[in-house]
Design an enzyme around this catalytic site. Structure first.
Site, PDB file in Angstrom:
ATOM      1  N   LYS A 201       4.531  11.958   7.889  1.00 42.14           N
ATOM      2  CA  LYS A 201       3.315  11.766   7.083  1.00 42.14           C
ATOM      3  C   LYS A 201       2.809  10.344   7.301  1.00 42.14           C
ATOM      4  CE  LYS A 201       1.955  10.240   3.173  1.00 42.14           C
ATOM      5  NZ  LYS A 201       0.672   9.637   3.551  1.00 42.14           N
ATOM      6  N   GLU A 276      12.823   1.055   4.388  1.00 41.19           N
ATOM      7  CA  GLU A 276      12.426  -0.242   4.926  1.00 41.19           C
ATOM      8  C   GLU A 276      11.275  -0.721   4.058  1.00 41.19           C
ATOM      9  OE1 GLU A 276      10.035  -1.904   8.200  1.00 41.19           O
ATOM     10  OE2 GLU A 276      11.377  -0.535   9.270  1.00 41.19           O
ATOM     11  N   CYS A 310       5.631  -6.536   6.811  1.00 40.99           N
ATOM     12  CA  CYS A 310       6.705  -6.611   5.814  1.00 40.99           C
ATOM     13  C   CYS A 310       7.454  -7.918   5.991  1.00 40.99           C
ATOM     14  CB  CYS A 310       7.629  -5.413   5.946  1.00 40.99           C
ATOM     15  SG  CYS A 310       8.145  -5.082   7.616  1.00 40.99           S
ATOM     16  N   GLU A 410       5.182  -9.539  -3.195  1.00 36.55           N
ATOM     17  CA  GLU A 410       4.654  -9.307  -1.855  1.00 36.55           C
ATOM     18  C   GLU A 410       3.143  -9.091  -1.946  1.00 36.55           C
ATOM     19  OE1 GLU A 410       5.594  -5.574   0.231  1.00 36.55           O
ATOM     20  OE2 GLU A 410       5.951  -6.842   1.970  1.00 36.55           O
TER      21      GLU A 410
HETATM   22  P1  NAP Z   1       2.797   2.644  -0.114  1.00 38.84           P
HETATM   23  O1  NAP Z   1       2.069   3.360  -1.192  1.00 38.84           O
HETATM   24  O2  NAP Z   1       4.222   2.302  -0.322  1.00 38.84           O
HETATM   25  O3  NAP Z   1       2.629   3.546   1.201  1.00 38.84           O
HETATM   26  C1  NAP Z   1       3.587   3.812   2.172  1.00 38.84           C
HETATM   27  C2  NAP Z   1       3.630   5.306   2.480  1.00 38.84           C
HETATM   28  O4  NAP Z   1       4.176   6.007   1.360  1.00 38.84           O
HETATM   29  C3  NAP Z   1       2.255   5.930   2.709  1.00 38.84           C
HETATM   30  O5  NAP Z   1       2.353   6.934   3.681  1.00 38.84           O
HETATM   31  C4  NAP Z   1       1.961   6.499   1.340  1.00 38.84           C
HETATM   32  O6  NAP Z   1       0.974   7.481   1.340  1.00 38.84           O
HETATM   33  C5  NAP Z   1       3.302   7.029   0.949  1.00 38.84           C
HETATM   34  N1  NAP Z   1       3.445   7.269  -0.493  1.00 38.84           N
HETATM   35  C6  NAP Z   1       2.758   6.700  -1.516  1.00 38.84           C
HETATM   36  N2  NAP Z   1       3.191   7.183  -2.690  1.00 38.84           N
HETATM   37  C7  NAP Z   1       4.150   8.097  -2.424  1.00 38.84           C
HETATM   38  C8  NAP Z   1       4.987   8.925  -3.217  1.00 38.84           C
HETATM   39  N3  NAP Z   1       4.918   8.922  -4.536  1.00 38.84           N
HETATM   40  N4  NAP Z   1       5.886   9.709  -2.597  1.00 38.84           N
HETATM   41  C9  NAP Z   1       6.002   9.713  -1.264  1.00 38.84           C
HETATM   42  N5  NAP Z   1       5.235   8.949  -0.456  1.00 38.84           N
HETATM   43  C10 NAP Z   1       4.331   8.144  -1.018  1.00 38.84           C
HETATM   44  O7  NAP Z   1       2.021   1.368   0.296  1.00 38.84           O
HETATM   45  P2  NAP Z   1       0.448   1.092   0.073  1.00 38.84           P
HETATM   46  O8  NAP Z   1      -0.062   1.698  -1.167  1.00 38.84           O
HETATM   47  O9  NAP Z   1      -0.246   1.505   1.266  1.00 38.84           O
HETATM   48  O10 NAP Z   1       0.495  -0.480  -0.083  1.00 38.84           O
HETATM   49  C11 NAP Z   1       0.925  -1.045  -1.306  1.00 38.84           C
HETATM   50  C12 NAP Z   1       1.775  -2.245  -1.067  1.00 38.84           C
HETATM   51  O11 NAP Z   1       2.969  -1.825  -0.421  1.00 38.84           O
HETATM   52  C13 NAP Z   1       1.241  -3.315  -0.133  1.00 38.84           C
HETATM   53  O12 NAP Z   1       0.393  -4.214  -0.720  1.00 38.84           O
HETATM   54  C14 NAP Z   1       2.505  -3.944   0.336  1.00 38.84           C
HETATM   55  O13 NAP Z   1       2.956  -4.873  -0.611  1.00 38.84           O
HETATM   56  C15 NAP Z   1       3.477  -2.825   0.401  1.00 38.84           C
HETATM   57  N6  NAP Z   1       3.627  -2.289   1.774  1.00 38.84           N
HETATM   58  C16 NAP Z   1       4.731  -2.642   2.470  1.00 38.84           C
HETATM   59  C17 NAP Z   1       4.901  -2.164   3.762  1.00 38.84           C
HETATM   60  C18 NAP Z   1       6.086  -2.518   4.602  1.00 38.84           C
HETATM   61  O14 NAP Z   1       6.028  -2.386   5.822  1.00 38.84           O
HETATM   62  N7  NAP Z   1       7.185  -2.923   4.027  1.00 38.84           N
HETATM   63  C19 NAP Z   1       3.934  -1.354   4.331  1.00 38.84           C
HETATM   64  C20 NAP Z   1       2.814  -0.986   3.570  1.00 38.84           C
HETATM   65  C21 NAP Z   1       2.694  -1.463   2.304  1.00 38.84           C
HETATM   66  P3  NAP Z   1      -0.537   6.993   1.084  1.00 38.84           P
HETATM   67  O15 NAP Z   1      -0.923   6.232   2.276  1.00 38.84           O
HETATM   68  O16 NAP Z   1      -1.306   8.236   0.950  1.00 38.84           O
HETATM   69  O17 NAP Z   1      -0.508   6.174  -0.166  1.00 38.84           O
END
Ligand code: NAP
Ligand code: MG
Length: 507
Positions: A201, A276, A310, A410
């Site tokens: 996904k 991760e 990250c 973060e």
């Molecule tokens: P996120 O919500 O953690 O998204 C990562 C993945 O998880 C996406 O594919 C997301 O889908 C999915 N996801 C979201 N809610 C879920 C749930 N309840 N169950 C299963 N999968 C789920 O990250 P984001 O909203 O895009 O970003 C928010 C913050 O996360 C950023 O500001 C940053 O701090 C952090 N982040 C960290 C990393 C890293 O590499 N460590 C990467 C991205 C973001 P959707 O895209 O549809 O939400």
């Protein structure tokens, strides 16, 4: 499609073709299909906020279908019969296809994510190809051991005992938007090398390169159902995948908050989980460091990929005697960065990925000011010709205290907190003073101190006099709340296999 570009940003014919038509379908059991609900969602170019495509919006029903396809492919059909050498060849073929489409994939990535074309072309694409080749090599080298057992309670007995390493099964991979294609490949390569099947996904913001990769997988001859790609949203498609009773493992990359949801969702069938997650990584400069190299490393450490890494070095600590000098150099450099659409070859920094992410970053900048930090540059959305896109100027804060939000949480954007320090002992404690532990950078010419800091800092990767170096062979993962499990290198093979002990009675 409505994507447009200036002449020097002209689109690759493959990108134009991919974006033509109404909406992108997703891949289940080797077939391209719409969501069962018929829904699709818009995909944007963050440099202009234009809609460049739509993607099918998968939910629980589609995930069920994808998991069933992955299960069938795991247990019947040609995939489980394929020899390790054939799996290796297939991964090499995928690598060749990704490599021969590198220009097109790099453009598509830049168009959808906003990162500069230079970063897509020189970073994401070569790394993706290398990962495929690295794990193609592993496919033929995954094996168990023979173990001389003693059995203390049964003296005189004899057994032949061996282990095998078997696939874990159906793997769900949930990935973020910061390195969309690279993350997809980083999961797919070891998952396939080990003989598993998967459901991927991609993030809602950036589904395009994963879907294009799906086309290349079919072209390479991957059997149906081995890789299924379902675009959609986290709370629906992602949650269904992470809670699915027939998924054996979930590998997740993203926020710590969602990481916790994934762990909770895994409890139903006790599926394996590797995480991760985020970071708030310290980049530490001692006064005896090569300051020019350190200044470059710090700049790139935080602003690469618009800070959406990250591993971003978002907390910079400089030994007090060199603090002003380094802060001035960093701020000057930040003020002269050329920002623009990622497709423009002259652009040094693109937009952040989405309106939501831009607002999150700007909120953090505002919170820094509210808490009394000094904003030296950035902290605002750009106007003028870039007003429509999600551009935030590189943001530098001084007068930051360790407890402030901008030093603890973060941000995942181009915002850096720069702080002075006075001693190595103080510094090690402060470096460890957040809930995260992903990476750290240490800049010094004192070898003993470099090793000591590497030992004291609780993080999965330590970079000494360098930053942001990664390799297919080098394990990647976090300490503390930056996650658990290690991707890449031989450690990835452990993540995607399970060990079976076999006893043969020789008595
Ligand atoms: P996120 O919500 O953690 O998204 C990562 C993945 O998880 C996406 O594919 C997301 O889908 C999915 N996801 C979201 N809610 C879920 C749930 N309840 N169950 C299963 N999968 C789920 O990250 P984001 O909203 O895009 O970003 C928010 C913050 O996360 C950023 O500001 C940053 O701090 C952090 N982040 C960290 C990393 C890293 O590499 N460590 C990467 C991205 C973001 P959707 O895209 O549809 O939400
Ligand atoms: Mg999200």
């Amino acid at each position: 499609m409505t994507a447009t570009a200036a002449p020097d940003q002209s689109l690759h014919p493959g990108v134009i073709e991919f974006l033509s038509g109404k909406s992108k379908k997703f891949l289940i059991n080797g077939r391209w299909q719409e969501a069962q609900s018929g829904k699709a969602f818009p995909v944007h170019n963050p440099a202009t906020a234009e809609v460049i495509s739509h993607a099918a919006e998968g939910d629980r029903a589609d995930i069920d279908q994808a998991v069933a396809a992955a299960r069938r492919a795991l247990e019947d059909g040609s995939w489980p019969k394929m020899t390790p050498a054939d799996r290796s060849k297939l991964l090499h073929k995928i690598a060749d296809l990704v490599e021969s489409h590198a220009d097109e994939l790099a453009q598509l990535e830049t168009l959808n994510n906003g990162k500069t074309i230079r970063e897509s072309r020189k970073g994401d694409l070569p790394l993706a190809v290398d990962l495929l080749r690295y794990f193609a090599g592993w496919a033929t080298k995954i094996h168990g051991e023979t173990i001389p057992v003693s059995v203390p309670y049964a003296p005189g007995t004899k057994f032949f005992h061996y282990t095998t390493r078997e696939p874990i099964g159906v793997v769900g991979a949930i990935i973020p938007w910061n390195f969309p294609l690279l993350m997809a490949v980083e999961r797919l390569a070891p998952i396939l090398a080990c003989g598993n099947t998967m459901v991927l996904k991609p993030a809602e913001q950036t589904p395009l390169t994963a879907l294009r990769l799906g086309e290349l997988l079919i072209e390479a001859g991957l059997p149906p159902g081995v890789v299924n790609i379902v675009s959609g949203f986290g709370p629906t498609a992602g949650a269904a995948l992470s809670a699915h009773p027939d998924v054996d493992k979930v590998t997740f990359t993203g926020s710590t908050e969602v990481g916790r949801d994934i762990v909770r969702a895994s409890a139903g069938n006790l599926k394996r989980v590797s995480l991760e997650l985020g970071g708030k990584s310290p980049n530490i400069v001692f006064a005896d460091a090569d300051l020019e190299a350190a200044a470059k490393g710090i700049f790139m450490g935080i602003f690469y990929n618009q800070g959406q890494c990250c591993s971003a070095g978002s907390r910079v600590y400089v030994e007090r005697s060199k603090f002003d000098e380094l802060l001035t150099a960093l701020t000057k450099r930040a003020q002269t960065v050329r920002q623009g659409p990622g497709l423009d070859p002259n652009t040094q920094m693109g937009p952040v990925v989405s309106q939501e992410q831009m607002e999150r970053v700007l909120d953090y900048a505002a919170s820094g000011k509210r808490e009394g930090a000094k904003l030296l540059c950035g902290g605002q959305r750009l106007g003028g010709a870039l007003a429509k896109g999600y551009f935030v100027g590189p943001t530098v804060f001084s007068d930051v205290r360790d407890q402030m939000k901008i030093a603890q949480e973060e941000i995942f954007g181009p915002v850096v907190a720069v702080m002075p320090f006075d001693s190595a002992d103080e510094m090690a404690a402060r470096a460890n003073g957040t809930s995260y532990g992903l990476v750290a950078g240490v800049w010094t010419s004192n070898v003993k101190r470099a090793f000591q800091m590497a030992q004291k800092i609780k993080a999965g990767t330590i970079w000494i006099n360098c930053y942001h170096f990664v390799d297919s062979a080098s394990p990647w993962g976090g300490y503390k709340q930056s996650g658990y499990g290690r991707e890449k290198g031989p450690y990835a093979i452990e993540q995607y296999t399970q060990v079976k002990s076999v006893w043969v009675d020789l008595n």
